[in-house]
Design a protein around this motif. Structure first.
Motif, PDB file in Angstrom:
ATOM      1  N   SER A   1      33.027  63.074  95.039  1.00  0.00           N
ATOM      2  CA  SER A   1      34.143  62.135  95.118  1.00  0.00           C
ATOM      3  C   SER A   1      35.222  62.658  96.054  1.00  0.00           C
ATOM      4  O   SER A   1      35.779  61.896  96.864  1.00  0.00           O
ATOM      5  N   ARG A   2      35.506  63.951  95.974  1.00  0.00           N
ATOM      6  CA  ARG A   2      36.529  64.537  96.853  1.00  0.00           C
ATOM      7  C   ARG A   2      36.043  64.583  98.296  1.00  0.00           C
ATOM      8  O   ARG A   2      36.817  64.323  99.232  1.00  0.00           O
ATOM      9  N   LEU A   3      34.761  64.880  98.504  1.00  0.00           N
ATOM     10  CA  LEU A   3      34.207  64.870  99.856  1.00  0.00           C
ATOM     11  C   LEU A   3      34.278  63.469 100.457  1.00  0.00           C
ATOM     12  O   LEU A   3      34.534  63.307 101.661  1.00  0.00           O
ATOM     13  N   TYR A   4      34.077  62.461  99.627  1.00  0.00           N
ATOM     14  CA  TYR A   4      34.172  61.079 100.091  1.00  0.00           C
ATOM     15  C   TYR A   4      35.611  60.729 100.453  1.00  0.00           C
ATOM     16  O   TYR A   4      35.882  60.113 101.489  1.00  0.00           O
ATOM     17  N   GLU A   5      36.560  61.144  99.598  1.00  0.00           N
ATOM     18  CA  GLU A   5      37.975  60.892  99.864  1.00  0.00           C
ATOM     19  C   GLU A   5      38.416  61.528 101.180  1.00  0.00           C
ATOM     20  O   GLU A   5      39.261  60.981 101.895  1.00  0.00           O
ATOM     21  N   LEU A   6      37.852  62.679 101.488  1.00  0.00           N
ATOM     22  CA  LEU A   6      38.238  63.409 102.694  1.00  0.00           C
ATOM     23  C   LEU A   6      37.438  62.991 103.918  1.00  0.00           C
ATOM     24  O   LEU A   6      37.649  63.516 105.011  1.00  0.00           O
TER      25      LEU A   6
ATOM     26  N   TYR B   1      34.089  63.268 104.457  1.00  0.00           N
ATOM     27  CA  TYR B   1      32.909  64.073 104.792  1.00  0.00           C
ATOM     28  C   TYR B   1      31.622  63.431 104.284  1.00  0.00           C
ATOM     29  O   TYR B   1      30.552  63.665 104.845  1.00  0.00           O
ATOM     30  N   LEU B   2      31.712  62.649 103.207  1.00  0.00           N
ATOM     31  CA  LEU B   2      30.578  61.825 102.773  1.00  0.00           C
ATOM     32  C   LEU B   2      30.810  60.420 103.309  1.00  0.00           C
ATOM     33  O   LEU B   2      31.892  59.850 103.150  1.00  0.00           O
ATOM     34  N   ALA B   3      29.788  59.843 103.909  1.00  0.00           N
ATOM     35  CA  ALA B   3      29.964  58.601 104.657  1.00  0.00           C
ATOM     36  C   ALA B   3      30.235  57.384 103.792  1.00  0.00           C
ATOM     37  O   ALA B   3      30.981  56.494 104.191  1.00  0.00           O
ATOM     38  N   SER B   4      29.643  57.321 102.609  1.00  0.00           N
ATOM     39  CA  SER B   4      29.795  56.112 101.801  1.00  0.00           C
ATOM     40  C   SER B   4      29.867  56.462 100.317  1.00  0.00           C
ATOM     41  O   SER B   4      29.397  57.519  99.883  1.00  0.00           O
ATOM     42  N   GLU B   5      30.448  55.535  99.560  1.00  0.00           N
ATOM     43  CA  GLU B   5      30.669  55.775  98.136  1.00  0.00           C
ATOM     44  C   GLU B   5      29.362  55.841  97.362  1.00  0.00           C
ATOM     45  O   GLU B   5      29.286  56.489  96.313  1.00  0.00           O
ATOM     46  N   ASN B   6      28.306  55.196  97.861  1.00  0.00           N
ATOM     47  CA  ASN B   6      27.035  55.223  97.122  1.00  0.00           C
ATOM     48  C   ASN B   6      26.364  56.593  97.159  1.00  0.00           C
ATOM     49  O   ASN B   6      25.338  56.798  96.517  1.00  0.00           O
ATOM     50  N   LEU B   7      26.932  57.527  97.925  1.00  0.00           N
ATOM     51  CA  LEU B   7      26.414  58.903  97.946  1.00  0.00           C
ATOM     52  C   LEU B   7      27.025  59.753  96.840  1.00  0.00           C
ATOM     53  O   LEU B   7      26.626  60.899  96.646  1.00  0.00           O
ATOM     54  N   VAL B   8      27.989  59.190  96.116  1.00  0.00           N
ATOM     55  CA  VAL B   8      28.592  59.897  94.976  1.00  0.00           C
ATOM     56  C   VAL B   8      27.717  59.632  93.764  1.00  0.00           C
ATOM     57  O   VAL B   8      27.924  58.681  93.007  1.00  0.00           O
ATOM     58  N   THR B   9      26.707  60.470  93.581  1.00  0.00           N
ATOM     59  CA  THR B   9      25.666  60.235  92.577  1.00  0.00           C
ATOM     60  C   THR B   9      25.602  61.272  91.475  1.00  0.00           C
ATOM     61  O   THR B   9      24.969  61.044  90.449  1.00  0.00           O
ATOM     62  N   GLY B  10      26.207  62.436  91.707  1.00  0.00           N
ATOM     63  CA  GLY B  10      26.057  63.529  90.750  1.00  0.00           C
ATOM     64  C   GLY B  10      24.863  64.403  91.050  1.00  0.00           C
ATOM     65  O   GLY B  10      24.622  65.399  90.354  1.00  0.00           O
ATOM     66  N   ASN B  11      24.120  64.075  92.097  1.00  0.00           N
ATOM     67  CA  ASN B  11      22.974  64.884  92.530  1.00  0.00           C
ATOM     68  C   ASN B  11      23.287  65.529  93.877  1.00  0.00           C
ATOM     69  O   ASN B  11      23.564  64.833  94.859  1.00  0.00           O
ATOM     70  N   PHE B  12      23.247  66.839  93.928  1.00  0.00           N
ATOM     71  CA  PHE B  12      23.557  67.598  95.138  1.00  0.00           C
ATOM     72  C   PHE B  12      22.310  67.621  96.027  1.00  0.00           C
ATOM     73  O   PHE B  12      21.429  68.441  95.877  1.00  0.00           O
ATOM     74  N   GLY B  13      22.269  66.654  96.967  1.00  0.00           N
ATOM     75  CA  GLY B  13      21.124  66.561  97.860  1.00  0.00           C
ATOM     76  C   GLY B  13      21.466  66.965  99.278  1.00  0.00           C
ATOM     77  O   GLY B  13      22.504  67.600  99.543  1.00  0.00           O
ATOM     78  N   ASP B  14      20.610  66.591 100.227  1.00  0.00           N
ATOM     79  CA  ASP B  14      20.787  66.986 101.623  1.00  0.00           C
ATOM     80  C   ASP B  14      22.068  66.420 102.222  1.00  0.00           C
ATOM     81  O   ASP B  14      22.752  67.094 103.000  1.00  0.00           O
ATOM     82  N   SER B  15      22.414  65.174 101.874  1.00  0.00           N
ATOM     83  CA  SER B  15      23.622  64.570 102.442  1.00  0.00           C
ATOM     84  C   SER B  15      24.880  65.296 101.969  1.00  0.00           C
ATOM     85  O   SER B  15      25.830  65.486 102.746  1.00  0.00           O
ATOM     86  N   THR B  16      24.882  65.730 100.716  1.00  0.00           N
ATOM     87  CA  THR B  16      26.028  66.474 100.197  1.00  0.00           C
ATOM     88  C   THR B  16      26.109  67.846 100.847  1.00  0.00           C
ATOM     89  O   THR B  16      27.193  68.316 101.220  1.00  0.00           O
ATOM     90  N   GLU B  17      24.960  68.504 101.016  1.00  0.00           N
ATOM     91  CA  GLU B  17      24.949  69.812 101.672  1.00  0.00           C
ATOM     92  C   GLU B  17      25.460  69.697 103.109  1.00  0.00           C
ATOM     93  O   GLU B  17      26.254  70.540 103.564  1.00  0.00           O
TER      94      GLU B  17
ATOM     95  N   ASP C   1      47.730  63.108  99.988  1.00  0.00           N
ATOM     96  CA  ASP C   1      47.466  64.084 101.047  1.00  0.00           C
ATOM     97  C   ASP C   1      47.851  63.562 102.438  1.00  0.00           C
ATOM     98  O   ASP C   1      47.776  64.291 103.415  1.00  0.00           O
ATOM     99  N   GLY C   2      48.257  62.287 102.545  1.00  0.00           N
ATOM    100  CA  GLY C   2      48.696  61.745 103.827  1.00  0.00           C
ATOM    101  C   GLY C   2      47.578  61.342 104.768  1.00  0.00           C
ATOM    102  O   GLY C   2      47.843  60.939 105.903  1.00  0.00           O
ATOM    103  N   TYR C   3      46.321  61.419 104.301  1.00  0.00           N
ATOM    104  CA  TYR C   3      45.173  61.049 105.128  1.00  0.00           C
ATOM    105  C   TYR C   3      44.695  59.644 104.773  1.00  0.00           C
ATOM    106  O   TYR C   3      44.712  59.243 103.607  1.00  0.00           O
ATOM    107  N   LEU C   4      44.238  58.908 105.765  1.00  0.00           N
ATOM    108  CA  LEU C   4      43.642  57.601 105.518  1.00  0.00           C
ATOM    109  C   LEU C   4      42.146  57.777 105.294  1.00  0.00           C
ATOM    110  O   LEU C   4      41.326  57.502 106.164  1.00  0.00           O
ATOM    111  N   GLY C   5      41.809  58.265 104.106  1.00  0.00           N
ATOM    112  CA  GLY C   5      40.410  58.447 103.754  1.00  0.00           C
ATOM    113  C   GLY C   5      39.816  57.161 103.224  1.00  0.00           C
ATOM    114  O   GLY C   5      40.508  56.153 103.061  1.00  0.00           O
ATOM    115  N   PRO C   6      38.526  57.157 102.954  1.00  0.00           N
ATOM    116  CA  PRO C   6      37.850  55.943 102.485  1.00  0.00           C
ATOM    117  C   PRO C   6      38.487  55.318 101.251  1.00  0.00           C
ATOM    118  O   PRO C   6      38.724  54.113 101.218  1.00  0.00           O
TER     119      PRO C   6
END
Length: 537
Positions: A176-181, A183-199, A285-290
């Motif tokens: 969720s934090r990677l998505y906010e910042l 680094y993760l492209a889309s919200e559907n990657l917030v799954t709770g499973n640490f896969g290749d996209s998260t790495e 944080d002042g950033y326009l994240g997703p």
């Protein structure tokens, strides 16, 4: 004697060695409880059995089993004796003094949020144990048996680290934090499973922020995720694009921007984004994240309404506009919305045909920035007082971290509260027993900073959501530098934790170790970890 019984006795003796080595048994032979079996055994047979157990090279590494023998470095100071027998297995629902030692160790290793340890083994402790077991290849049952206990208390126990292949609630929070910042492209990657996209996202974050690119979320990466110094992979200061322009136009529409949209992400945009985030339950944080962009463009986005007690760069901009129109003295352009600023806003509103409520909402902001606003009446004069930057609530502008001074470890005389402080404590008390949930901001579950944020909102204090580390430098209220000077209604900040001081030397806080909102004594733990207090009322 049966092999089953002999094996059971060896396991018991081995467990006794482990527990004694970490200071959890007195080292006395008569503390070992007799195991009930179908076969009766005489004392002579037990002694003979223990004498004939085979000795191995591993025995050379076992520490002395005397009461004065050395303790493992990781648990130095653990009492060797307890009034209650230590259970062979610790699990959810158990209460025992050893649980507080277990929690402290899990906190030190990064598996639990920092907090005053308790003797209760609740859901948060169970979750932390499961994550530790996952990381160390143990059965993930959340039960602390001899193997798990020995691993947690070992001197070489490893700090929390998440990596490819892991799954759990902690992974979902990281994603969720990677998505906010960005680094993760889309919200559907917030799954709770640490896969290749998260790495890949973690490696990108590490690269941008100058960390070793190992793709694992260890101590440094985890601390960076919520640091003010993190560099995001998204729209930020200095960028120029149509996306920025669209965001600025929306910020202007909602009353957060005081300048004309130009598509360039400057200091005014950063200030407007931070203010929007603070009013819309986003990480400030002042950033326009997703997540901020979704909230900004949503029909549910809350419009701006600056009011007494607010502070920041946007307040400074509003004060400059008021000063330029003759409603406010330049001495009151402080960045803090005090009583003089409120009076100036009311006069501006009445002069320009607006409802005179003293709040800078969308209509007032639009008029202020329109270029055709009426100047202050010539007989009104702008106040020369500088009290626009302070109120009876404090308004100290001192920032920076302070180590604080506990002035001893006795419980401070916090007295009883009245007025706003009493209302704050009443609200906080109404939530005692609500569950602790990491990242929750109410109304029925909280983490420590979310609890303080929610309670302050209920009593009319418009404080933006900040983490416990952010409370070190909030700088907006009167600073309390000494633990002994705390009063009921103050916000107390300790290392990694925050709470609300109550009367009689107590505190109300959302406790990770207790697993719920609790009301407890301001013990020596709070004194020893004290950083600063903030007096709001």
């Amino acid at each position: 004697m049966t092999d089953t019984y002999r094996g059971g006795k060896r396991a018991l003796v081995a467990l006794g060695v482990v527990l004694a080595a970490v200071g959890l048994l007195a080292g006395c032979a008569d503390s070992v409880q007799t195991v009930e079996t179908e076969t009766e055994t005489t004392q002579e047979e037990i002694i003979l059995m223990e004498e004939t157990l085979p000795q191995t090279a591993a025995d050379e590494t076992v520490m002395a089993l005397s009461p004065d023998g050395p303790l493992l470095p990781s648990v130095a100071g653990v009492d060797a004796e307890y009034s209650e027998p230590i259970p062979d297995y610790l699990r959810i629902g158990d209460s025992h003094p050893i649980v507080s030692k277990l929690q402290q160790r899990l906190m030190d290793l990064g598996f639990m949020d920092n907090d005053e340890p308790t003797d209760y083994f609740g859901e948060v402790t169970q979750s932390a144990v499961k994550i530790y077991q996952r990381q160390n290849g143990l059965a993930q049952d959340g039960i602390v048996g001899p193997e798990t206990l020995e691993a947690i208390l070992a001197p070489d126990a490893k700090y929390y680290a998440a990596q490819n292949g892991d799954q759990g609630d902690d992974i979902q929070r990281i994603q969720s934090r990677l998505y906010e910042l960005g680094y993760l492209a889309s919200e559907n990657l917030v799954t709770g499973n640490f896969g290749d996209s998260t790495e890949t996202a973690v490696k990108k974050l590490q690269n941008v922020n100058g960390l070793n690119e190992d793709g694992k979320v260890g101590r440094q990466t985890m601390n960076l995720l919520y640091s003010d110094e993190i560099k995001a992979n998204l729209l930020s200061y200095g960028e120029k694009s149509d996306i920025v322009l669209a965001a600025q136009e929306r910020l202007k529409e909602l009353g957060y921007m005081t300048t004309d949209p130009d598509g360039s992400y400057g200091a005014d945009t950063v200030a407007a984004v931070k203010l929007f985030q603070s009013h819309n339950d986003q990480v400030v944080d002042g950033y326009l994240g997703p997540s901020t962009r979704v909230a900004l463009m949503s029909s549910d986005a809350k419009p701006n309404s600056l009011r007494l007690g607010d502070s920041g760069d946007t307040i400074t901009s509003v004060q400059r506009l008021l000063s330029g129109l003759g409603y406010l003295s330049s001495a009151n352009v402080t960045g803090y919305y005090g009583e003089q600023t409120e009076r100036a806003v009311r006069l501006f509103q009445s002069t320009n045909g607006l409802g005179s409520d003293g709040l800078v909402g969308t209509m007032t902001m639009a008029k202020l920035t329109s270029g055709n606003a009426r100047r202050a009446p010539s007989n009104s004069g702008s106040s020369s007082s500088s009290s626009g930057g302070s109120t009876s609530a404090g308004g100290s502008s001192s920032g920076g971290s302070s180590s604080g001074s506990s002035a001893g470890t006795s419980i401070p005389n916090t007295g009883t509260a009245s007025g706003g402080a009493s209302a704050l404590i009443s609200v906080a008390s109404s939530k005692i027993g609500c569950p602790y949930v990491w990242g929750a901001k109410g109304p029925n579950s909280f983490d420590c900073s979310g609890f303080v944020y929610w309670c302050l909102k209920q009593v009319g204090v418009n404080q933006s959501y900040i983490t416990s580390s952010g409370w070190r430098n909030v700088g907006r209220y009167t600073r309390v530098s000494s633990f002994s000077d705390l009063r009921a209604g103050d916000i107390i900040v300790v290392s990694g934790h925050v709470g609300i001081v109550a009367g009689g030397g107590t505190v109300i806080d959302a406790s990770s170790s207790g697993g719920k909102v609790v009301h407890r004594s301001l013990s020596s733990w709070w004194a020893n970890h004290f950083i600063v207090g903030w007096r709001i009322f």
